[in-house]
Design a protein around this motif. Structure first.
Motif, PDB file in Angstrom:
ATOM      1  N   LEU A  64       4.760   5.751   2.391  1.00  0.00           N
ATOM      2  CA  LEU A  64       5.878   6.569   2.849  1.00  0.00           C
ATOM      3  C   LEU A  64       6.938   6.477   1.766  1.00  0.00           C
ATOM      4  O   LEU A  64       7.405   5.379   1.451  1.00  0.00           O
ATOM      5  CB  LEU A  64       6.428   6.068   4.186  1.00  0.00           C
ATOM      6  N   SER A  65       7.255   7.588   1.156  1.00  0.00           N
ATOM      7  CA  SER A  65       8.241   7.644   0.064  1.00  0.00           C
ATOM      8  C   SER A  65       7.910   6.654  -1.057  1.00  0.00           C
ATOM      9  O   SER A  65       8.784   5.971  -1.580  1.00  0.00           O
ATOM     10  CB  SER A  65       9.648   7.386   0.600  1.00  0.00           C
ATOM     11  N   GLY A  66       6.635   6.554  -1.382  1.00  0.00           N
ATOM     12  CA  GLY A  66       6.205   5.730  -2.515  1.00  0.00           C
ATOM     13  C   GLY A  66       6.020   4.257  -2.226  1.00  0.00           C
ATOM     14  O   GLY A  66       5.712   3.480  -3.138  1.00  0.00           O
ATOM     15  N   ARG A  67       6.166   3.826  -0.963  1.00  0.00           N
ATOM     16  CA  ARG A  67       5.986   2.408  -0.615  1.00  0.00           C
ATOM     17  C   ARG A  67       4.991   2.290   0.530  1.00  0.00           C
ATOM     18  O   ARG A  67       4.991   3.108   1.443  1.00  0.00           O
ATOM     19  CB  ARG A  67       7.318   1.792  -0.202  1.00  0.00           C
ATOM     20  N   LYS A  68       4.152   1.251   0.478  1.00  0.00           N
ATOM     21  CA  LYS A  68       3.177   1.025   1.549  1.00  0.00           C
ATOM     22  C   LYS A  68       3.862   0.361   2.728  1.00  0.00           C
ATOM     23  O   LYS A  68       4.464  -0.698   2.593  1.00  0.00           O
ATOM     24  CB  LYS A  68       2.025   0.157   1.057  1.00  0.00           C
ATOM     25  N   MET A  69       3.749   1.006   3.891  1.00  0.00           N
ATOM     26  CA  MET A  69       4.366   0.457   5.097  1.00  0.00           C
ATOM     27  C   MET A  69       3.588  -0.754   5.602  1.00  0.00           C
ATOM     28  O   MET A  69       2.356  -0.748   5.630  1.00  0.00           O
ATOM     29  CB  MET A  69       4.391   1.510   6.213  1.00  0.00           C
ATOM     30  N   LEU A  70       4.312  -1.776   5.988  1.00  0.00           N
ATOM     31  CA  LEU A  70       3.749  -2.943   6.642  1.00  0.00           C
ATOM     32  C   LEU A  70       4.038  -2.767   8.125  1.00  0.00           C
ATOM     33  O   LEU A  70       5.202  -2.696   8.528  1.00  0.00           O
ATOM     34  CB  LEU A  70       4.412  -4.225   6.125  1.00  0.00           C
ATOM     35  N   ILE A  71       2.991  -2.650   8.927  1.00  0.00           N
ATOM     36  CA  ILE A  71       3.173  -2.424  10.358  1.00  0.00           C
ATOM     37  C   ILE A  71       2.479  -3.529  11.126  1.00  0.00           C
ATOM     38  O   ILE A  71       1.319  -3.850  10.867  1.00  0.00           O
ATOM     39  CB  ILE A  71       2.615  -1.047  10.788  1.00  0.00           C
TER      40      ILE A  71
END
Length: 85
Positions: A64-71
């Motif tokens: 998301l916007s160039g960064r990997k989301m940590l969920i």
């Protein structure tokens, strides 16, 4: 509730909500530091555990916007009294 981390500091809640809504409807609460700067994470609330699980499985580690989301599933926030004990 899900913890959504590693978010870009310029991200707006509406953008994150739109991304998560591709899988399940939710509300997003962006978290801020004491100096009122975005902390880089948010808490997303879903109607049920199944919806949250679907988002976790579908969007964890996606960009998301160039960064990997940590969920991950969110833990309840500690209260000041608990931290001092």
């Amino acid at each position: 509730q899900l913890y959504i981390g590693n978010l870009p500091f310029e991200l707006e809640a509406a953008t994150l909500e739109t991304q998560l809504a591709t899988v399940a409807e939710c509300t997003v609460q962006m978290k801020y530091r004491k100096n009122e700067k975005f902390a880089g994470f948010a808490i997303a609330t879903f109607a049920d555990v199944e919806a949250a699980t679907k988002v976790l499985e579908s969007l964890h580690d996606t960009e998301l916007s160039g960064r990997k989301m940590l969920i991950r599933f969110a833990y309840p926030e500690k209260k000041k009294e608990e931290e001092e004990a």
